[in-house]
Design a protein around this motif. Structure first.
Motif, short mmCIF file in Angstrom:
data_model
loop_
_atom_site.label_atom_id
_atom_site.label_comp_id
_atom_site.label_asym_id
_atom_site.label_seq_id
_atom_site.Cartn_x
_atom_site.Cartn_y
_atom_site.Cartn_z
N GLU A 237 10.28 15.90 -4.23
CA GLU A 237 9.84 14.53 -4.27
C GLU A 237 10.43 13.82 -5.48
OE1 GLU A 237 5.64 14.45 -4.20
OE2 GLU A 237 5.48 15.64 -2.39
N GLN A 238 10.42 12.52 -5.43
CA GLN A 238 10.94 11.71 -6.52
C GLN A 238 10.14 11.98 -7.78
OE1 GLN A 238 11.26 7.63 -5.51
NE2 GLN A 238 11.23 6.91 -7.62
N GLU B 175 14.75 12.11 5.64
CA GLU B 175 14.64 12.51 4.25
C GLU B 175 13.73 11.58 3.46
OE1 GLU B 175 18.55 12.65 2.65
OE2 GLU B 175 19.21 14.32 3.91
N TYR B 176 13.11 10.62 4.15
CA TYR B 176 12.25 9.66 3.48
C TYR B 176 10.78 10.03 3.70
CZ TYR B 176 16.53 6.84 3.66
OH TYR B 176 17.81 6.39 3.54
N ARG B 177 9.92 9.56 2.82
CA ARG B 177 8.49 9.71 3.04
C ARG B 177 7.77 8.54 2.39
NH1 ARG B 177 5.51 12.04 -1.13
NH2 ARG B 177 3.99 12.75 0.41
N LEU B 178 6.65 8.17 2.99
CA LEU B 178 5.84 7.10 2.42
C LEU B 178 5.17 7.59 1.14
CD1 LEU B 178 4.01 5.51 5.48
CD2 LEU B 178 5.93 4.58 4.19
N ARG B 179 5.13 6.71 0.15
CA ARG B 179 4.52 7.06 -1.12
C ARG B 179 3.53 5.98 -1.50
NH1 ARG B 179 7.63 10.95 -3.58
NH2 ARG B 179 6.77 10.50 -5.62
N ASP B 180 2.43 6.39 -2.17
CA ASP B 180 1.47 5.42 -2.66
C ASP B 180 1.57 5.34 -4.17
OD1 ASP B 180 0.23 7.68 -3.63
OD2 ASP B 180 -1.37 7.67 -2.13
N VAL B 181 0.64 4.60 -4.78
CA VAL B 181 0.74 4.36 -6.22
C VAL B 181 0.54 5.63 -7.01
CG1 VAL B 181 -1.72 3.79 -6.49
CG2 VAL B 181 -0.03 2.81 -8.07
N ARG B 182 -0.23 6.58 -6.48
CA ARG B 182 -0.44 7.83 -7.21
C ARG B 182 0.87 8.61 -7.31
NH1 ARG B 182 -5.84 9.48 -7.72
NH2 ARG B 182 -7.34 8.20 -6.59
N ASP C 95 0.82 -1.21 0.00
CA ASP C 95 0.00 0.00 0.00
C ASP C 95 0.86 1.26 0.00
OD1 ASP C 95 -2.37 -1.47 0.08
OD2 ASP C 95 -2.34 -1.59 2.26
N ARG C 96 1.96 1.21 0.70
CA ARG C 96 2.90 2.34 0.77
C ARG C 96 4.32 1.79 0.67
NH1 ARG C 96 -1.45 4.24 0.78
NH2 ARG C 96 -2.30 6.01 1.97
N VAL C 97 5.19 2.61 0.11
CA VAL C 97 6.59 2.22 -0.01
C VAL C 97 7.47 3.35 0.48
CG1 VAL C 97 6.18 0.65 -1.94
CG2 VAL C 97 6.76 3.04 -2.39
N LEU C 98 8.67 2.98 0.88
CA LEU C 98 9.68 3.94 1.32
C LEU C 98 11.00 3.47 0.73
CD1 LEU C 98 10.06 5.41 4.87
CD2 LEU C 98 12.04 4.41 3.76
N SER C 99 11.66 4.31 -0.06
CA SER C 99 12.86 3.86 -0.76
C SER C 99 13.95 4.90 -0.71
CB SER C 99 12.51 3.54 -2.23
OG SER C 99 12.00 4.69 -2.88
N GLY C 100 15.16 4.44 -0.96
CA GLY C 100 16.30 5.34 -0.96
C GLY C 100 17.57 4.60 -1.32
N ARG C 101 18.65 5.36 -1.53
CA ARG C 101 19.96 4.77 -1.85
C ARG C 101 20.73 4.37 -0.60
NH1 ARG C 101 18.97 2.86 -6.58
NH2 ARG C 101 18.18 4.45 -8.01
N GLN C 102 20.26 4.83 0.53
CA GLN C 102 20.82 4.40 1.82
C GLN C 102 19.75 3.62 2.57
OE1 GLN C 102 24.03 4.97 2.61
NE2 GLN C 102 24.32 6.09 0.67
N GLN C 103 20.17 2.64 3.35
CA GLN C 103 19.19 1.82 4.05
C GLN C 103 18.54 2.63 5.17
OE1 GLN C 103 20.63 -1.84 5.67
NE2 GLN C 103 18.59 -2.65 6.00
N PRO C 104 17.19 2.74 5.15
CA PRO C 104 16.51 3.45 6.24
C PRO C 104 16.67 2.68 7.54
CG PRO C 104 15.08 3.14 4.31
CD PRO C 104 16.26 2.26 4.12
N ARG D 241 14.28 -0.65 -0.34
CA ARG D 241 12.85 -0.32 -0.32
C ARG D 241 12.16 -1.09 0.81
NH1 ARG D 241 8.82 0.94 -5.24
NH2 ARG D 241 10.56 2.35 -5.61
N TYR D 242 11.41 -0.32 1.64
CA TYR D 242 10.57 -0.90 2.68
C TYR D 242 9.13 -0.89 2.20
CZ TYR D 242 14.36 -0.66 6.17
OH TYR D 242 15.54 -0.83 6.87
#
Length: 897
Positions: free
Chosen positions: A585-586, A261-268, A85-94, A237-238
């Motif tokens: 944002e990405q 610096e991360y935020r949850l994102r949905d499909v939109r 439902d939500r993802v959290l991603s980055g180049r460094q491990q959260p 990615r979490y």
């Protein structure tokens, strides 16, 4: 003292009168209201009002049930594209503590690491996009596997076990191995256990996450490979899934974490293409519901006004019997309350049955599993009924309190004039309240209010002028037309009102029908059958002739190649460029998302410090102190030809003899940056600065699955820099095997498959197209109720006119022809006004809400007046035919009574 005694006496007198008058308590008023309701229902006076109210509840409930379940199903299925439902991603491990926090809040969690790597067999090697997943992956969607390359697929209950890998079909022939053979990933030897057919989030990520065919492995095997070292390009990615409220509270908690610096994102947010499709679908479904409720509200207002007029004498008698104004209001309020309960129960049941019938009809076509219905649609239906009664039915009944008891003796006693206009004022307010409630957008509501006011003024003026000119020119048309002209002149205000109501009804139906047709056509044109399903990136200029030859040898139809590099916008007219509101944002559009972290162009501008923060640019153009804001960085290209689905809306596109130093900017992005034509922009590319001037603004169709860019430079502006090329390609079925040959011949190119995005958008289009049919049918029924209510509003007067004309010797045929002429004229004028209003409404909706190109519908300008004439004449003639069949003597006796 005497004055005090006089006032006390008056007070005691009033109390005594109140005690006598209120002898009829609440229970008595309920009985009286119930008796009135039952009598008026049997007599037919409340049938149309009740039917209109039930239709309002039914249409809203049916549409809300269908759209609520469909929207949630589409959103859930779209969430499958994220595997969560939500993802959290980055180049460094959260921080891993975030997963624990999410689990404590009742959320499901998962994770994976993706990276590009060469893998080996004893016979060969290939570059793959490796993904190491946790046992819970995926949280949404399914993993499809097969037992042999290109074999029949089935759903796997779990991901790869430790010590095993799953690979896509084209990996096996490329390495000359079979299922069960060993594969070398870094320093680890893993066994190929299954063929991976589909993963739900295959299209997510950028170039490095899709550098080649997929290899799926267990997260526990990553340390043994020793592939991930300091400086390795890895994506973490979490994944999170669960109830909406728990997700929202976790997102709030996450935002509150320091230095996050991360935020949850949905499909939109992850896919602009899917977001665009969902937003358009929701906007249309909301618009259809609004039309249905508004038309039902108009029918309620018209029937309630007629009902209140027919109750003038009843109220006068009740007042002579001692009822006060407040008791009368209470009685009619109770009557409406009972009517509301009946309408809510009946309408909710009818709405449920209609929505189930539609689902049964579309059962074989529905491609998504609908979740269970929630209570919200029934609440919306009940609240809509209450709002309709309050705004449309209560005001005319509220005006009954001003009826004088003298009407018992004198029928000509006038009613308070202010109450005559109260229904219309309240009705307009009710419609605006419905628009605000359904849209949730105050700005859009204000625009619609202004537009509707202008439309009503234009309709009223045009109707009045056409009425005058039409009746004047009809003086020579014969006695039937003379009777129709006389009726139109006598009821000029009512005729103008009828024309406006009919025009608004037809306008709503035409607008919805035309918008439906244009929207579906636009959607289908967005993704034609030959839509490319592969993005090819990291192509060098030297590889272009070879790739074109590869296409020609295999009869593949290629698409244009666009040079691509990363550029940082530093200054606008010598001032530091301000970042658009969403640039933190990405990037969401497919071109930006695919090329993210690709290494094309500059990885970071030279004016950025080692932390990646941008250096402030002073007036001399040199770097100054660093600040916490990064520069505006985007993928850019150059071309002499305007790309497909790009349209210049300001300025001019350069010709073939273009001068270097010009740039075309996407219109919305230019507005966010505050750009104007002729502005001087300074970009930084590969450590060098490039100065260009804005020559044009473009609109871009971001959802056409083609390469699109915010900035396009004129030829000669960027050729001195190194660029890689981007293109698209359509490969279907077994043609995908050609990718192996292509990657062997050109091992540095990267292919991104976007089949899942295309398939999801096509599903959304199909499902919403089915829902549109339901909405159109309900809006049509609501429109028919408005037409009947408007025709019935003049029945009482027509009975009296018919009695007088028949008494004076007029024949039934003459009166029927006169009514037919009258309604035909009103229908023709209404049709013309409706066509004009529908085109104006379409222009606003298509350009401002749905972001479509507007075009005139020539055939409607002929069909509108013709249909208006035929429908209004037919309905009016059928509804009033009984007028001439009623005995004049009976009508005159009722008038005498």
């Amino acid at each position: 003292m005497s004055a005090t005694n006089h006032q006390q006496g008056l007070s005691n007198k009033r109390k005594g009168e109140q005690q006598r008058n209120t002898g009829l308590g609440l229970a008595g008023l309920i009985r009286l209201a119930t008796r009135f309701l039952w009598r008026d229902l049997r007599g037919g006076e409340l049938k149309l009002l009740t039917l209109s109210l039930i239709m309002a509840v039914c249409s809203v409930t049916a549409i809300a049930l269908f759209t609520d379940r469909l929207e949630r199903a589409l959103l859930n299925e779209s969430a499958n594209m994220l595997a969560a439902d939500r993802v959290l991603s980055g180049r460094q491990q959260p921080p891993r503590e975030w997963l624990q926090e999410a689990q404590q809040r009742g959320l499901q969690t998962g994770e994976f690491i993706s990276f590009a790597s060469m893998v080996f067999s004893d016979q060969g090697n290939i570059l793959v996009s490796a993904k190491a997943v946790s046992p819970s992956y995926p949280l949404r969607g399914d993993l499809l596997v097969a037992d042999e390359p290109f074999g029949a697929s089935y759903i796997s209950d779990a991901g790869p076990a430790p010590g095993t890998v799953w690979v896509e079909s084209r990996v096996l022939p490329a390495l000359a191995i079979e299922v069960g053979d060993p594969l070398y990933v870094g320093n680890a030897t893993l066994t190929v256990a299954q063929v991976l057919v589909q993963e739900p989030d295959r299209q997510q990520g950028g170039m490095m996450e899709n550098a080649g065919p997929r290899l799926l492995m267990n997260l526990e095997d990553v340390p043994a490979t020793q592939i991930i070292q300091p400086g390795s390009r890895v994506s973490y990615r979490y994944l999170f899934a669960g109830e909406q409220q728990a997700l929202n509270t976790f997102a709030d908690w996450l935002d509150a974490q320091p230095e996050n610096e991360y935020r949850l994102r949905d499909v939109r947010e992850e896919s602009e293409e899917v977001s665009e499709a969902l937003d358009r679908a929701e906007s249309f479904l909301m618009l259809g519901s609004l039309f249905a409720v508004t038309l039902a509200g108009l029918a309620i207002a018209l029937t309630a006004r007629r009902y209140s007029h027919r109750h003038f004498d009843h109220v006068a008698i009740l007042k002579t019997l001692g009822l006060t104004a407040s008791q009368i209001n209470t009685m009619y309020g109770l009557l409406l309350g009972i009517l509301w309960v009946v309408a809510v129960l009946t309408g909710s049941i009818a709405g449920w049955l209609i929505h189930e019938a539609i689902l049964a009809l579309l059962g074989s076509l529905m491609q998504v599993a609908l979740p269970a219905a929630s209570i919200t649609p029934f609440f919306i239906g009940a609240l809509t009924a209450l709002l309709c009664l309050t705004a449309f039915a209560l005001p005319p009944l509220w005006g009954l309190r001003s009826v004088s008891p003298l009407r018992v003796l004198r029928k000509d006693v006038a009613v308070d004039g202010s109450s005559q206009w109260l229904p219309y004022t309240a009705g307009v307010g009710g419609i605006l309240a419905l628009i605000l409630w359904y849209s949730g957008d105050l700005y859009l509501t204000a625009l619609i209010a202004i537009a509707v006011s202008l439309v009503f003024l234009v309709l009223a003026l045009a109707s009045y002028l056409l009425l005058k000119s039409g009746t004047a020119s009809g003086m020579r048309a014969g006695s039937a037309w003379l009777l129709a002209k006389s009726a139109l002149s006598r009821r000029s205000q009512q005729s103008v009102l009828q024309i406006m109501v009919f025009a608004v009804t037809f306008m709503s139906l035409l607008t919805l029908s035309l918008l439906r047709s244009d929207l579906i056509s636009d959607w289908q044109a967005q993704l034609p059958e030959d839509t490319p399903n592969h993005f090819m990136m990291n192509i060098t200029a030297a590889q272009l002739p070879g790739i074109e030859s590869f296409y020609e040898q295999r009869n593949l139809e290629g698409n244009p190649f666009y040079p691509m590099m990363r550029a940082a916008l530093l200054t606008v007219n010598g001032e530091p460029a301000r970042r658009p509101w969403d640039d933190d944002e990405q990037p969401r559009n497919l071109t930006e998302r695919a090329a993210e972290d690709s290494g094309a162009g500059t990885a970071a501008p030279a004016s950025a410090d080692e932390s990646g923060q941008a250096a402030t640019v002073n007036e001399s153009g040199e770097a100054g102190d660093t600040e916490s804001v990064r520069p505006v960085t985007r993928q850019v290209t150059w071309t002499s030809t305007l790309p497909p689905d790009n349209e210049v809306v300001a300025g001019q596109w350069w010709n073939e003899e273009a001068r270097p130093g010009e740039v075309s900017v996407e219109q919305d992005y230019a507005e966010r940056l505050g750009l104007s034509l002729g502005d001087e922009l300074v970009f930084e590319i590969e450590g060098q600065r490039v100065t260009v001037n804005v020559s044009s603004f473009r609109t871009v169709r971001w959802d056409n699955m083609q390469p699109n860019f915010f900035f396009i430079f004129s030829p000669g502006s960027l050729e001195q820099f190194g660029a890689t090329y981007l293109s698209t390609l359509l490969l279907e079925g077994e043609q995908k095997l050609m990718l192996n040959d292509m990657l062997r011949a050109f091992p540095t190119i990267v292919v991104l498959e976007v089949d899942a995005i295309i398939a999801q958008i096509q599903r959304i289009i199909f499902q919403v197209s089915s829902a549109i049919e339901l909405i159109a049918a309900l809006v049509l029924v609501s429109g028919a109720l408005v037409l009947l209510a408007c025709v019935n509003a003049t029945l009482g007067e027509r009975y009296r006119e018919n009695a007088i004309l028949r008494t004076l010797g007029a024949s039934r045929q003459l009166i029927l022809r006169a009514m037919l002429f009258e309604y035909a004229f009103i229908g023709a004028v209404s049709g013309m006004m409706a066509t004009l209003g529908a085109e104006a409404a379409l222009y606003f909706l298509q350009t401002q809400v749905f972001e479509q190109a507007f075009r005139l519908h020539i055939w409607v300008w002929l069909a509108g007046p013709v249909l208006g004439t035929a429908i209004i004449a037919g309905i009016g003639f059928a509804a009033t035919r009984r007028v001439v069949n009623t005995s004049p003597l009976l009508v005159l006796r009722q008038l005498a009574d």
